[in-house]
Design a protein around this motif. Structure first.
Motif, short mmCIF file in Angstrom:
data_model
loop_
_atom_site.label_atom_id
_atom_site.label_comp_id
_atom_site.label_asym_id
_atom_site.label_seq_id
_atom_site.Cartn_x
_atom_site.Cartn_y
_atom_site.Cartn_z
N ALA A 1 0.85 -1.18 0.00
CA ALA A 1 0.00 0.00 0.00
C ALA A 1 0.89 1.23 0.00
N ASP A 2 0.43 2.29 -0.63
CA ASP A 2 1.22 3.52 -0.70
C ASP A 2 1.54 4.07 0.69
N SER A 3 0.65 3.84 1.64
CA SER A 3 0.82 4.42 2.97
C SER A 3 1.99 3.81 3.74
N VAL A 4 2.46 2.63 3.32
CA VAL A 4 3.55 1.97 4.05
C VAL A 4 4.79 1.77 3.19
N LYS A 5 4.70 2.09 1.92
CA LYS A 5 5.82 1.88 1.01
C LYS A 5 7.04 2.63 1.49
N GLY A 6 8.18 1.95 1.54
CA GLY A 6 9.41 2.57 2.01
C GLY A 6 9.63 2.46 3.50
N ARG A 7 8.60 2.08 4.24
CA ARG A 7 8.73 1.91 5.70
C ARG A 7 8.55 0.46 6.12
#
Length: 123
Positions: free
Chosen positions: A61-67
């Motif tokens: 999901a975009d909200s968690v991408k990269g984290r």
């Protein structure tokens, strides 16, 4: 049937990290993908990430991408969700789910669910 058991939830300060685990047992051969979802109080269950069992392809999901990072240990039939830089908005009950196709972001497309584990990121 497939049984899923989550573990690893807890309370952390904002900016901290947690790693969730999802251990699968039973008819493992029927699982082609495992997803993580979360549900905060008063909100709908939302997609977080999914991984294809055979080659570890992942989708977020975009909200968690990269984290957040989803991974799997094929031999242990276990899927992990490494969560870094946690925010208060990430506070929710996290569920893992198993299904037959990848990628799937809709909860209705998953056949089996775990009992959930609470993640709380305090500000």
């Amino acid at each position: 049937q497939v049984q899923l058991v989550e573990s690893g939830g807890g309370l952390v300060q904002a900016g901290g990290s947690l790693r969730l685990s999802c251990a699968a047992s039973g008819r493992i051969f029927s699982i082609h993908a495992v997803g993580w979802f979360r549900q905060a109080p008063g909100k709908e269950r939302e997609f977080v990430a999914t991984i294809r069992r055979i080659d570890a392809s992942a989708y977020y999901a975009d909200s968690v991408k990269g984290r957040f990072t989803i991974s799997r240990d094929y031999a242990k039939n276990t899927v992990y969700l490494q969560m870094n830089s946690l925010k208060p908005a990430d506070t929710a009950v996290y569920y893992c789910a198993a299904g037959g196709t990848y990628p799937q972001v809709a909860a209705r497309n998953y056949d089996y669910w775990g009992q959930g584990t609470q993640v709380t990121a305090s500000s």
